[in-house]
Write an enzyme that holds these catalytic residues in place. Structure first.
Site, PDB file in Angstrom:
ATOM      1  CB  CYS A 475      54.172  25.304 -30.510  1.00 32.15           C
ATOM      2  SG  CYS A 475      54.396  26.995 -31.065  1.00 32.15           S
ATOM      3  CG  HIS A 611      58.248  24.083 -25.897  1.00 29.77           C
ATOM      4  ND1 HIS A 611      57.436  23.438 -26.799  1.00 29.77           N
ATOM      5  CD2 HIS A 611      58.284  25.390 -26.296  1.00 29.77           C
ATOM      6  CE1 HIS A 611      56.992  24.301 -27.699  1.00 29.77           C
ATOM      7  NE2 HIS A 611      57.502  25.489 -27.415  1.00 29.77           N
ATOM      8  CG  HIS A 650      59.449  25.143 -32.967  1.00 26.45           C
ATOM      9  ND1 HIS A 650      58.504  24.149 -32.835  1.00 26.45           N
ATOM     10  CD2 HIS A 650      58.999  26.167 -32.188  1.00 26.45           C
ATOM     11  CE1 HIS A 650      57.554  24.544 -32.021  1.00 26.45           C
ATOM     12  NE2 HIS A 650      57.830  25.775 -31.604  1.00 26.45           N
TER      13      HIS A 650
END
Length: 824
Positions: A475, A611, A650
């Site tokens: 990620c 995040h 995401h």
């Protein structure tokens, strides 16, 4: 006619056809649908060639299914004739002919069926007939020659023919020379006289515009090329490899040049593959060479890095302007699908009806579209390329345009640092089709989809000569790419750098299966830092930034969006509850390292783009880590928190670059967009005291006398953490032009693209009042690549320019998509 292969019917009465292949010292039948060599048997088979027993022995055999080739004394033996034709049986019993065995040639390790090339040539609407032959003594020095006849006897340029062939054939099957002729010479039997064609090749130079040879050295190199390649009159700007050359033939060129007293290595010939470039380097003129020695690390270490260009595509946003509008409006761009949409897209009904299935996704429009012609990519190759690589290539071009730099004119080194997600396109669309392909085509498919080739494809297509590095840290991939780009600029490895990443899955209309306690949300919404946060949702996106040392960006009058003050990267190590779990210590340490690298104090940072996955565990650990770093900051509500994941989910490998773009635009415009779905704070934020608060309303970014500063975090599964410190851009230096009017040039590759460009620019000017016309004129003249289809205007103000841009195109309300041009 199947793909250009002729159907030649079935065997007639008293004739048998056997399709055989060599298997050791035997010839065995092949199954229906498989190509082999045609042998004919029956009453019509002759006894042999008159007075030529040697040729008879090569072509006439006795054959039986039990013992392959055998003697005529065996009862089951049948007399057969070897035709040399390559055929196969179709399901209906008809024979399909592919070509002749003697039409197969081996060139530089590739076995090529010349008939395939002839068939591809004949698909061109202006080519009436074609013959392809090979020239050269060995497999290594052979190259292909195509002879064509056109319908009306007109001349077709080699470029147009090759452009046609590239959409059908692989590169190793493209002819090195193409010769137009009014007719093919025939023998008395009516067959084509191939020897006469060779003579035609030797005596007839291809019709093309050539630049006169400037000196004796050029004449020498030209004569050597003619000798080695077996062709006449090579163009001085033609690439050695494009006209039949190979690495082994380069050795011959080197040896011949050395005989004439020129000390040169094969690697030099690779670097200078045209007669023009090679003659320049041999006579000491190195103007064409590109050799930029970077500054020592100590000259750049600690310097600030400017963000001078950006481009991206996100759910609900085709470009960064739409992206910013959606952020300011507080728009959620998650798409929710109906049962009918999912079933139509191929999602099994059993999954759709599962109560835990969530029909939500952050999708991109038109991921199947790609301007292959713009990048000179053959359609057959474009279809093979992973959409992530396609969109990154387009986005790279947009980023340069946004920054006002033409990569084809910029002579210094540009690095490329980026990463992509797992290529589901290869797994679902390509893998099943490559099993039966030749090794070369299968390898091409792997390159077109491998994660190792995204950065290098951009470097190749845009001619970028800095480091091109593919990054993969889950990620945190795209923010890791930014960190590496910053380090490369500081160390002097390049003068500008592209950085970012992409996550694009072909199956856009799809959802996911919710599992309690996992990372995905039960309802398709992401509620970062909220007490009811239960997970995030997947999404697709692609984005890049163009970076440059700040002092050089100011010197070059670049448009600066934000300044990168410092970056850091680390890993959690083993001090955490599990491999996929986040770590307070790891996250806190990377933020401290970034702040140390930037030289700024924590209390001067007024926004953190987190995040922010919207999970109970992830949010709690992230806030705890921030509290450790900012523990000495006593100012209440002095640092806002946000997460772009609440807008569209995401984006996996592209998550970090999405957060960076959001923060960069926030610094540039002086506005902090709202974080969506925030109602009640996570228990880690429940205390009213402390510097942190979730920014739940879009607000002006006020900092008093301090500059606006922000941190951006991205944490990858497996523990690779990245943090970047950003600062607002310096005030631009305003330079007024003394001219009352400006020349506004536009260009594109075709009329349709120019029309779209004109209308897009008119719309941009309408939405961005107050831009300096001189800046627009300069950027369009010096910061854009010039294409063949052009228009230009002389104007003194924006309203007049808008009117002129829309002239001739008033009726084109929705021009078809060619290449999305972006303006700054």
């Amino acid at each position: 006619d199947r793909d250009g292969l002729p159907d030649i019917g079935k065997p007639i009465s008293n004739v048998t056809c056997h399709i055989l292949k060599q298997n050791g010292d035997k010839r065995v039948p092949v199954p229906p649908g498989v190509f082999g060599e045609l042998y004919v048997g029956g009453d019509n088979v002759a006894l042999g060639y008159l007075n030529n027993p040697e040729l008879t022995a090569q072509s006439f055999f006795y054959w039986s299914p039990e013992s392959s080739l055998c003697g005529k004394d065996q009862p089951s033996a049948k007399r057969i004739y070897k035709t040399g034709d390559i055929v196969r049986f179709l399901n209906d019993g008809n024979l399909e002919m592919k070509g002749r065995l003697d039409n197969q040639v081996k060139i530089r390790g590739y076995r090529i069926e010349l008939g395939d090339i002839e068939s591809a040539l004949k698909r061109h609407p202006q080519i009436k007939d074609a013959i392809v032959m090979s020239h050269g003594k060995t497999s290594l020095d052979k190259h292909l020659i195509a002879y064509i006849k056109t319908e009306d006897g007109s001349q077709l340029s080699k470029d147009k023919i090759l452009s046609h062939l590239k959409g059908i054939l692989p590169a190793y099957m493209l002819p090195a020379r193409i010769i137009s002729t009014n007719d093919f010479p025939l023998m008395a039997s009516g067959k084509i006289d191939r020897k006469a064609l060779f003579a035609l090749y030797q005596n007839k130079a291809e019709s093309k515009k050539t630049i006169p040879l400037k000196n004796e050295l050029m004449k020498l190199i030209c004569s050597i090329w003619e000798e080695v390649l077996g062709l006449s009159n090579p163009g001085i700007e033609e690439n050695f490899f494009d006209i039949g050359g190979s690495s082994l033939l380069l050795i011959k060129v080197r040896n011949l040049l050395r005989r004439h007293g020129y000390k040169i290595e094969v690697m030099d010939l690779f670097r200078y593959p045209t007669i023009s470039a090679l003659s320049n380097i041999l006579q000491g003129d190195k103007k064409e060479t590109i050799s930029h020695v970077g500054r020592p690390a100590k000259d750049r270490r600690g310097k600030n890095i400017a963000v001078i260009g950006m481009a991206g595509r996100f759910p609900g946003a085709e470009n960064t302007d739409d992206f910013w509008k959606n952020l300011i409006a507080g728009k959620e761009s998650i798409t929710f699908f109906s049962k009918e949409e999912l079933l139509s897209a191929g999602v099994p009904e059993k999954i759709v009806l599962n109560p835990n299935y969530v029909p939500a996704n952050g999708i991109l429009k038109d991921i199947d579209m790609f301007d292959a012609e713009f990048f000179s990519v053959p359609p057959s190759e474009a279809r093979m390329i992973d959409p992530q690589q396609r969109l990154l290539l387009e986005t790279a071009w947009h980023t340069f345009e946004n920054a006002g730099w033409d990569p084809t004119r910029y002579k210094k080194r540009v690095g490329v640092f980026l990463g992509t997600s797992l290529t589901s396109y290869f797994i679902n669309n390509i893998l099943s089709s490559i099993a039966g392909l030749p090794e070369s085509k299968a390898f091409s498919a792997l390159i077109a989809n491998g994660r190792d080739f995204a950065a290098t494809r951009i470097a190749y297509k845009l001619n970028l000569r800095g480091p091109a590095i593919n990054v993969s840290t889950a990620c945190s991939t795209s923010l890791t790419a930014v960190h590496l780009a910053v380090q490369a600029l500081m160390d002097g490895h390049c003068e500008m750098a592209l950085a970012g990443g992409a996550t694009v899955h072909p199956q856009q209309v799809d959802g996911y299966m919710y599992e309690e306690g996992a990372i995905l949300s039960p309802d398709g919404h992401c509620r970062a830092f909220d007490a009811n946060a239960k997970g995030t949702v997947g999404g697709n996106g692609v984005a890049l930034v163009l970076l440059k040392p700040l002092d050089e960006a100011i010197r070059d009058s670049d448009n600066i969006y934000a300044v990168i003050k410092g970056t850091a990267i680390n890993n959690d190590g083993g001090d955490k509850i599990g491999f996929t779990a986040p770590s307070i210590n790891g996250q806190a340490e990377v933020i401290r390292l970034a702040q140390k690298d930037s030289g700024v104090q924590p209390e001067s940072i007024s926004y953190i783009e987190c995040h922010g996955t919207g999970t109970v565990l992830g949010d709690s650990i992230e806030i705890s880590a921030l509290r450790e770093v900012f523990e000495n900051n006593s100012g209440e509500r002095s640092c806002a928190l946000g997460s772009v994941k609440t807008n569209f989910g995401h984006l996996d490998t592209a998550a970090g670059i999405a957060g960076l773009l959001k923060t960069t635009l926030s610094l540039y415009h002086g506005i902090i967009p709202k974080t969506l779905h925030f109602q009640k704070p996570n228990e880690q934020l429940s205390s009213p005291k402390g510097p942190f608060y979730v920014n739940s309303l879009t607000q002006s970014w006020q900092t008093g006398m301090l500059p606006r500063r922000a941190g951006v975090s991205s944490f990858g599964v497996g523990g690779t953490n990245v943090h970047v410190i950003l600062e607002e851009p310096p005030l631009p230096v305003v330079k007024k032009s003394g001219r009352s009017s400006q020349i506004i040039p536009l260009s594109a590759k075709n009329e349709k693209a120019l029309r779209k460009l004109s209308l897009s620019m008119a719309e941009f000017l309408e939405n961005n009042n107050g831009l300096d016309l001189a800046d627009i004129a300069f950027t369009l003249a010096r910061g854009r690549k010039t294409f063949n289809v052009r228009r230009a205007f002389v104007t003194g103000n924006s309203s007049d320019l808008i009117k002129k841009l829309r002239s001739d195109y008033q009726s084109d309300k929705n021009p078809s998509r060619e290449l999305a041009f972006m303006f700054t």
